[in-house]
Motif scaffolding. Structure first.
Motif, PDB file in Angstrom:
ATOM      1  N   SER A 181     -68.810   8.228  28.106  1.00 38.61           N
ATOM      2  CA  SER A 181     -69.444   6.922  27.944  1.00 38.61           C
ATOM      3  C   SER A 181     -68.437   5.804  27.723  1.00 38.61           C
ATOM      4  N   VAL A 182     -67.411   6.056  26.929  1.00 38.49           N
ATOM      5  CA  VAL A 182     -66.469   4.988  26.570  1.00 38.49           C
ATOM      6  C   VAL A 182     -65.424   4.766  27.659  1.00 38.49           C
ATOM      7  N   ALA A 183     -64.830   5.829  28.174  1.00 42.07           N
ATOM      8  CA  ALA A 183     -63.710   5.682  29.119  1.00 42.07           C
ATOM      9  C   ALA A 183     -64.164   5.438  30.547  1.00 42.07           C
ATOM     10  N   TYR A 404     -73.044   9.866  22.680  1.00 42.60           N
ATOM     11  CA  TYR A 404     -71.856   9.529  21.901  1.00 42.60           C
ATOM     12  C   TYR A 404     -72.056   9.913  20.439  1.00 42.60           C
ATOM     13  N   TYR A 405     -71.016  10.538  19.857  1.00 40.96           N
ATOM     14  CA  TYR A 405     -70.952  10.738  18.412  1.00 40.96           C
ATOM     15  C   TYR A 405     -69.500  10.535  18.002  1.00 40.96           C
ATOM     16  N   ASN A 406     -69.260   9.592  17.103  1.00 33.65           N
ATOM     17  CA  ASN A 406     -67.889   9.261  16.732  1.00 33.65           C
ATOM     18  C   ASN A 406     -67.356  10.277  15.734  1.00 33.65           C
ATOM     19  N   PHE A 407     -66.649  11.302  16.237  1.00 30.41           N
ATOM     20  CA  PHE A 407     -66.090  12.352  15.390  1.00 30.41           C
ATOM     21  C   PHE A 407     -64.844  11.884  14.638  1.00 30.41           C
ATOM     22  N   ASN A 408     -64.008  11.090  15.293  1.00 30.93           N
ATOM     23  CA  ASN A 408     -62.668  10.840  14.771  1.00 30.93           C
ATOM     24  C   ASN A 408     -62.515   9.515  14.046  1.00 30.93           C
ATOM     25  N   SER A 409     -63.604   8.774  13.852  1.00 26.31           N
ATOM     26  CA  SER A 409     -63.565   7.483  13.140  1.00 26.31           C
ATOM     27  C   SER A 409     -62.586   6.499  13.761  1.00 26.31           C
ATOM     28  N   ASP A 410     -62.397   6.584  15.063  1.00 24.23           N
ATOM     29  CA  ASP A 410     -61.529   5.655  15.781  1.00 24.23           C
ATOM     30  C   ASP A 410     -62.309   4.365  16.015  1.00 24.23           C
ATOM     31  N   SER A 411     -61.894   3.282  15.370  1.00 24.02           N
ATOM     32  CA  SER A 411     -62.633   2.028  15.480  1.00 24.02           C
ATOM     33  C   SER A 411     -62.493   1.404  16.871  1.00 24.02           C
ATOM     34  N   ASN A 412     -61.351   1.602  17.531  1.00 24.87           N
ATOM     35  CA  ASN A 412     -61.190   1.071  18.886  1.00 24.87           C
ATOM     36  C   ASN A 412     -62.154   1.742  19.851  1.00 24.87           C
ATOM     37  N   PHE A 414     -64.938   3.159  19.015  1.00 19.52           N
ATOM     38  CA  PHE A 414     -66.283   2.736  18.651  1.00 19.52           C
ATOM     39  C   PHE A 414     -66.615   1.355  19.203  1.00 19.52           C
ATOM     40  N   ARG A 415     -65.678   0.424  19.166  1.00 19.12           N
ATOM     41  CA  ARG A 415     -65.963  -0.924  19.653  1.00 19.12           C
ATOM     42  C   ARG A 415     -66.360  -0.916  21.127  1.00 19.12           C
ATOM     43  N   LYS A 416     -65.733  -0.048  21.918  1.00 20.71           N
ATOM     44  CA  LYS A 416     -66.118   0.059  23.327  1.00 20.71           C
ATOM     45  C   LYS A 416     -67.538   0.604  23.450  1.00 20.71           C
ATOM     46  N   PHE A 417     -67.880   1.577  22.618  1.00 22.30           N
ATOM     47  CA  PHE A 417     -69.251   2.084  22.604  1.00 22.30           C
ATOM     48  C   PHE A 417     -70.219   0.997  22.145  1.00 22.30           C
ATOM     49  N   ALA A 418     -69.834   0.232  21.137  1.00 23.33           N
ATOM     50  CA  ALA A 418     -70.697  -0.830  20.613  1.00 23.33           C
ATOM     51  C   ALA A 418     -71.000  -1.866  21.690  1.00 23.33           C
ATOM     52  N   ASN A 419     -70.031  -2.138  22.555  1.00 23.20           N
ATOM     53  CA  ASN A 419     -70.276  -3.080  23.645  1.00 23.20           C
ATOM     54  C   ASN A 419     -71.335  -2.565  24.614  1.00 23.20           C
ATOM     55  N   LEU A 420     -71.391  -1.233  24.786  1.00 23.54           N
ATOM     56  CA  LEU A 420     -72.424  -0.645  25.641  1.00 23.54           C
ATOM     57  C   LEU A 420     -73.798  -0.707  24.989  1.00 23.54           C
ATOM     58  N   GLN A 421     -73.825  -0.494  23.690  1.00 21.50           N
ATOM     59  CA  GLN A 421     -75.091  -0.348  22.980  1.00 21.50           C
ATOM     60  C   GLN A 421     -75.689  -1.679  22.526  1.00 21.50           C
ATOM     61  N   ASP A 598     -55.723  11.659  27.998  1.00 19.14           N
ATOM     62  CA  ASP A 598     -54.586  10.761  27.794  1.00 19.14           C
ATOM     63  C   ASP A 598     -55.018   9.500  27.051  1.00 19.14           C
ATOM     64  N   GLU A 599     -54.069   8.571  26.889  1.00 17.61           N
ATOM     65  CA  GLU A 599     -54.345   7.367  26.098  1.00 17.61           C
ATOM     66  C   GLU A 599     -55.378   6.462  26.746  1.00 17.61           C
ATOM     67  N   ASN A 600     -55.655   6.657  28.039  1.00 13.06           N
ATOM     68  CA  ASN A 600     -56.676   5.862  28.723  1.00 13.06           C
ATOM     69  C   ASN A 600     -58.061   6.489  28.631  1.00 13.06           C
ATOM     70  N   GLY A 601     -58.145   7.667  28.015  1.00 15.57           N
ATOM     71  CA  GLY A 601     -59.427   8.368  27.946  1.00 15.57           C
ATOM     72  C   GLY A 601     -59.678   9.281  29.126  1.00 15.57           C
ATOM     73  N   LYS A 602     -58.684   9.444  30.013  1.00 16.33           N
ATOM     74  CA  LYS A 602     -58.817  10.283  31.203  1.00 16.33           C
ATOM     75  C   LYS A 602     -58.731  11.758  30.831  1.00 16.33           C
ATOM     76  N   ALA A 603     -59.770  12.506  31.158  1.00 20.39           N
ATOM     77  CA  ALA A 603     -59.776  13.936  30.889  1.00 20.39           C
ATOM     78  C   ALA A 603     -59.162  14.686  32.062  1.00 20.39           C
ATOM     79  N   ASP A 604     -58.417  15.727  31.756  1.00 19.86           N
ATOM     80  CA  ASP A 604     -57.781  16.539  32.789  1.00 19.86           C
ATOM     81  C   ASP A 604     -58.832  17.365  33.504  1.00 19.86           C
TER      82      ASP A 604
END
Length: 690
Positions: A181-183, A404-412, A414-421, A598-604
């Motif tokens: 959802s975020v990346a 989406y469930y924020n497991f890691n408390s990463d605020s950055n 979350f903000r991308k998710f918040a923009n979707l929601q 990776d740092e862009n959210g790209k999954a292998d």
């Protein structure tokens, strides 16, 4: 110091769990600020939703179209490193070209986004367009090189396709990496792996079409990419397509089987999008089984025409969770333990990174009495949306859509998710969970929300700041050793109710170097949350490859199987092995190797299969016992040459001294550590020291 010990207590056997399965192993203790997202060791005591088969798909509609109707497939193919490293895009195009298409089916392709191409079809200097139809493959144009992770590039391609190659039924296939959802999806290697967010995908579609729930412009939109079968993706596509085909989890590198999928459409152009989606799923599953890569696959066909009903049910559950949390912040811990026990995707852990995606159905079913008002309604709406799905045996608890469930408390993140929601309930739920409180806007939203739900309409909701445990009281919390040789952490109920998890950290003490070698973080312990009492179940066994002990981290847990992450150097490059354990057979199996998110959210997307002759070097971490030196050093130890006889097993740890520490994790993923317990292993016997 570690050497200054009281008389040890010898362990007198196991607690009698009757299980010879895995020790539910480990993640890294480096510092309290490092966050982990694996499954909690203690299952909540709440009842689950009682449905006979909550994840059974609702079924494919039987009514199709006229076999003489025309089809145009718009294939947005960003080669990226999947092509430059492995040639995956070129291989899939060859799969397409193995099919003889009828006159009424055509495929329009745009290629780009890769530094190099294994075939002569693509280029890193410009984007290339092709038409594949009943007469074969035709190059129809070269355009200036453009970022395929840009909404404008997708928009231009769709305008071109709709203007030049219209049809009775149209479909879009988006091919590349995915990140949830975020990346988003489509990571262009030539532009720093920039990707299309869900908002950008929606913007591109909106620039070409007016959305219509009754008559959407596309019959199907599919993602041959990881992690894109999310409720947020489905919402972004609402009004633009009847059906979506996507995967909740990582896809194997082989991706969809284009020979099987396109041959099915060539044989029967009268299929509707769901029927074709079923053929895509079935051919994908068959190809993955043939390549022995089917253990963790997921692929589902989603009815986007019903997504509004699911979205409403999702918001109702979010409102229920948010209002419960505003009434009693302990709800965050209760719901958090359940989220960590539900099926998550993409490797939500330190080594693989965090997608923060969890199966929507599994999360809600396991929540049970926590969400009594709307949980069952959401499951019903979910079943109506997911009409067909396939999943591997290690993904048996998937429902077809993730959330989406924020497991890691990463605020950055979350903000991308918040923009979707926007102003929706789960946006404010995670805002509250991460920040520890609600701002004025959030409190106003909650009070308005309460007036809309009868259970709370007459209440004045006054959210409190989340009460976290007192750090000073938890650090070096005392641990007692029982007479039969087990370590017990007795927190009491008042402290326990403020925690979302309790774990243990185990390390080997290297006396010669006076340092700790971390074996990791384990959730194999017995927890009584009502009493706040936690007891270790360490039996001295650990995971190993051909007798070499490894670092392991639990990624996925269920009552049938476990999946672990094992960091290694594979032929000198850093990878994470995926290792499964099945309770029915009591066997481990190495599924393959990934390079994580990776740092862009790209999954292998490429689950690399190990080959004879591959060299594995397990990775570990050490910390000096010198006071004031908290540096953590990474190093590899051991060299394993993979062969057909290579096995992953549990072995008894070698004689020596080990350190056992309880780790306590609160709502906001802060970690606290108990006193250390020293464990000696001598000739297979275990001795504990306070």
């Amino acid at each position: 110091m570690i050497q200054e010990l009281r008389k040890g207590k010898k362990r007198r056997g196991c607690f009698g769990c009757g299980c010879t399965g895995p020790l539910l192993i480990i993640a890294l203790i480096i510092a309290a600020i490092w966050i982990f997202g694996d499954d909690t060791p203690q299952q909540p005591t709440y009842t689950t939703i009682d449905l006979d088969n909550p994840f059974e798909a609702s079924g494919i509609p039987t009514e199709g179209y006229n076999p003489n109707d025309t089809w145009s497939i718009y294939w947005y193919l960003c080669g990226s490193d999947l092509e430059s490293k492995w040639g995956c895009a070129s291989t899939d195009i060859q799969e397409l070209m193995a099919v003889k298409l009828p006159d009424n089916v055509q495929v329009v392709i745009e290629l780009g986004g890769a530094e190099t191409w294994k075939s002569n079809l693509g280029s890193n200097k410009y984007n290339t367009r092709y038409l594949y139809d009943s007469t074969g493959m035709h190059k129809i144009g070269e355009i200036s090189r453009a970022n395929m992770g840009s909404a404008k590039t997708l928009e231009a391609f769709l305008k071109f396709c709709n203007n030049e190659y219209p049809a009775d039924h149209k479909a879009i296939i988006m091919w590349n990496h995915g990140g949830g959802s975020v990346a988003g999806a489509i990571f262009d290697e030539l532009y720093g792996f920039d990707s299309l967010s869900l908002d950008e995908i929606k913007a591109a579609l909106s620039a070409v079409h007016s959305p219509s729930k009754q008559n959407p412009p596309y019959e199907m939109i599919g993602f041959d990419a990881c992690l894109m079968a999310t409720v947020d993706t489905a919402n972004a596509l609402s009004g633009f397509t009847r059906w979506m085909v996507a995967s909740e989890d990582l896809e194997p590198g082989i991706g969809w089987d284009y020979t099987g999928a396109m041959q099915a459409l060539a044989n029967n152009p009268g299929m509707n999008g769901a029927q074709w989606g079923k053929e895509i799923c079935d051919s994908f599953e068959k190809a993955c089984i043939a390549e022995k890569q089917a253990s963790t696959i997921t692929l589902s066909v989603v009815n986007i025409m019903r997504i509004e009903e699911l979205s409403k049910a999702y918001d109702d559950v979010g409102a229920e969770a948010l209002l419960h949390a505003c009434t009693d912040t302990r709800f965050f811990n209760d719901f958090g333990r359940i989220a960590k026990s539900a099926q998550s995707f993409g490797g939500n852990n330190f080594w693989d990174g965090y997608t923060n995606m969890v199966d929507l159905g599994d999360l809600i079913v396991k929540s049970g009495s926590l969400l009594p008002d709307y949980g069952s309604s959401l499951i019903g709406a979910l079943k109506d949306c997911v009409v067909y799905k396939v999943n591997g045996p290690l993904r048996s608890s998937t429902s077809g859509l993730s959330c989406y469930y924020n497991f890691n408390s990463d605020s950055n993140d979350f903000r991308k998710f918040a923009n979707l929601q926007g102003g929706r309930p789960f946006r404010w739920y995670f805002d509250y969970k991460i920040s520890g409180d609600l701002n004025k806007e959030g409190r106003t939203y909650v009070q308005t929300l309460a007036s809309q739900y009868s259970s709370y309409s007459n209440q004045v909701i006054a959210p409190e700041e989340i009460a976290l445990p007192d750090a000073d009281s938890l650090e070096d919390f005392p641990v007692k050793i029982t007479d039969d040789g087990y370590a017990v952490l007795n927190l009491g109920p008042k402290i326990a109710e403020r925690l979302s998890g309790v774990y243990c950290v185990i390390a080997f003490y290297d006396e010669a170097e006076d340092e700790l070698v971390y074996l990791g973080r384990d959730n194999d312990l017995y927890g009584d949350w009502d009493k706040g009492e936690f007891t270790d179940n360490f039996q001295g066994y650990w995971g190993s490859i051909d007798g070499h002990v490894v670092y392991m981290e639990l990624d996925t847990a269920s009552d049938k199987y476990q999946v672990y992450t094992v960091p290694v150097l594979l032929n000198g490059e850093q990878y994470s092995l995926r290792v499964s354990y099945t309770y029915a057979t009591e066997e481990y199996f190495i599924l393959g190797a990934l390079q994580g998110i990776d740092e862009n959210g790209k999954a292998d997307k490429f689950l690399r299969q190990l080959e004879v002759g591959d060299v594995l070097e397990p990775l570990f971490y050490t910390m000096s016992m010198d006071e004031g030196n908290d540096d953590i050093l990474e190093y590899s130890y051991g060299r394993i040459v993979y062969s057909n006889q290579t096995r992953f097993e549990e072995d008894m740890l070698e004689d020596g001294r080990y350190v056992y520490i309880f780790e306590m994790v609160d709502t906001m993923n802060n970690s606290y550590y108990s006193e250390a317990v020293v464990i000696d292993i001598e000739d297979g016997e275990i001795y504990l020291y306070e």
